[in-house]
Write an enzyme that holds these catalytic residues in place. Structure first.
Site, PDB file in Angstrom:
ATOM      1  N   HIS A  58       8.571   1.162 -22.725  1.00  0.00           N
ATOM      2  CA  HIS A  58       9.923   0.937 -23.247  1.00  0.00           C
ATOM      3  C   HIS A  58      10.880   0.361 -22.204  1.00  0.00           C
ATOM      4  O   HIS A  58      12.018   0.045 -22.533  1.00  0.00           O
ATOM      5  CB  HIS A  58      10.464   2.271 -23.776  1.00  0.00           C
ATOM      6  CG  HIS A  58      11.607   2.160 -24.729  1.00  0.00           C
ATOM      7  ND1 HIS A  58      11.601   1.320 -25.826  1.00  0.00           N
ATOM      8  CD2 HIS A  58      12.821   2.789 -24.766  1.00  0.00           C
ATOM      9  CE1 HIS A  58      12.742   1.450 -26.493  1.00  0.00           C
ATOM     10  NE2 HIS A  58      13.497   2.325 -25.861  1.00  0.00           N
ATOM     11  N   ASP A  71       4.980   0.145 -25.684  1.00  0.00           N
ATOM     12  CA  ASP A  71       6.352   0.470 -26.086  1.00  0.00           C
ATOM     13  C   ASP A  71       6.387   1.297 -27.369  1.00  0.00           C
ATOM     14  O   ASP A  71       5.606   1.064 -28.299  1.00  0.00           O
ATOM     15  CB  ASP A  71       7.092  -0.855 -26.326  1.00  0.00           C
ATOM     16  CG  ASP A  71       8.590  -0.773 -26.202  1.00  0.00           C
ATOM     17  OD1 ASP A  71       9.147   0.319 -26.368  1.00  0.00           O
ATOM     18  OD2 ASP A  71       9.198  -1.836 -25.946  1.00  0.00           O
ATOM     19  N   SER A 102      17.063  -1.134 -26.417  1.00  0.00           N
ATOM     20  CA  SER A 102      16.850  -0.058 -27.387  1.00  0.00           C
ATOM     21  C   SER A 102      18.045   0.024 -28.346  1.00  0.00           C
ATOM     22  O   SER A 102      18.324  -0.942 -29.061  1.00  0.00           O
ATOM     23  CB  SER A 102      16.569   1.257 -26.650  1.00  0.00           C
ATOM     24  OG  SER A 102      15.961   2.197 -27.504  1.00  0.00           O
TER      25      SER A 102
END
Length: 310
Positions: free
Chosen positions: A278, A251, A111
């Protein structure tokens, strides 16, 4: 056969501050070590702890808590302007030097960690051997627009509740928190209940949200901090190492979000995990680790001392 991990923890002095780190495996094994950069900004290493599994392949794995988070120095009184991409790039370089691996390493950034990893890789550091952006944005405006699209697909009333409290600035209202959790359960981590290490990270963010609020915002999808206009699009072509893009079918880092990695980086491949959102490293842990190890073995297969001799 059970793999017995060799683990050591320590602190790297970073100016007047301390960066906590953990090494799983042997840095002197001759195999390229993997540095794992957690997300947020403002999360901790806990929720990406699973990547320690990679060490069983002979690639040592380094986790660390970024400044302001977890076991590293907390600075809750710092002005939001203190928290910059440049600061965290300096901290990463400092850690590489401290561990004496700056001439041979790979990076996995999850991320926000992939955003920071992108900024690092764009500079073409001489020792970087491979880059793995996992579930990572390439443009925060695209990230937010995709999050808004996903929000509208949630059960009836959730998006409207989020909008109401965002307009009022009532981010701690139980109704807003409950609606946010619906998004998280669909698009951040679909394992129910959340694994302990994931819950631990979110609890630590709640306890000290300094960095998260300064750079991102109150939630994953309401980005009003200093990163709101950030993008790497148009610069990713400078990344000159083998790259593995990871994302999940559900995601918040949608295919549109990760597409610039695939369009701009010359040596790139994409692993899409069908049963993940995610956090494929949690949601499909074994498959995700296998994919990472296979990639590292392929692109870092030649011992570094042989490359140097050549």
């Amino acid at each position: 056969m059970e793999f017995i991990e060799k683990i050591r923890e320590g602190y790297a002095a970073f100016g007047a501050y301390q960066t906590w780190y953990r090494v799983t495996g042997d840095l002197s094994s001759g195999r390229t070590p993997l540095v794992v950069i957690h997300g947020g900004p403002g999360c901790t290493h806990d929720y990406v702890d699973a990547f320690k599994d990679v060490a069983a392949s002979g690639h040592a794995v380094i986790h660390y808590d970024q400044l302001g988070n977890g076991r590293s120095t907390h600075l809750p009184d710092k002005d939001p302007s203190f928290w910059t991409v440049g600061l965290f790039l300096e901290e990463l370089n400092n850690l590489l030097d401290h561990l004496q691996i700056s001439d041979n390493y790979a990076i996995l950034g999850q991320s926000w960690g992939g955003m920071l990893g992108s900024e690092h890789a764009i500079l073409q550091p001489k020792g970087l051997r491979a880059f793995i952006p996992a579930n990572s944005p390439t443009c925060m405006r695209t990230w937010v627009s995709e999050a808004n699209r996903l929000r509208k697909l949630l059960p009836e009333g959730v998006h409207e509740t989020l909008l109401k409290h965002e307009a009022a600035g009532t981010y701690q209202d139980p109704e807003y928190l409950a609606a946010s959790r619906v998004f998280y359960d669909h698009h951040v981590c679909r394992v129910n209940p959340w694994p302990e290490e994931v819950a631990r990270t979110f609890a630590q963010v709640d306890a000290d949200p300094t960095v998260y609020h300064a750079m991102s915002g109150p939630t994953e999808f309401h980005v009003i901090g200093s990163l709101k206009d950030w993008k790497s699009i148009g610069r990713l072509s400078a990344i000159n190492v083998p790259t593995l893009v990871i994302s999940g079918r559900h995601d918040e880092a949608t295919p549109l979000v990760v597409k610039p990695f695939l369009d701009e980086i010359a040596d790139v491949r994409w692993a899409l995990f069908e049963d993940s959102s995610h956090m494929p490293h949690v949601e499909e842990r074994q498959a995700c680790m296998g994919t990472v190890v296979k990639f590292l073995d392929e692109v870092c297969s030649v011992p570094h001392n042989v490359l140097k001799a050549g």
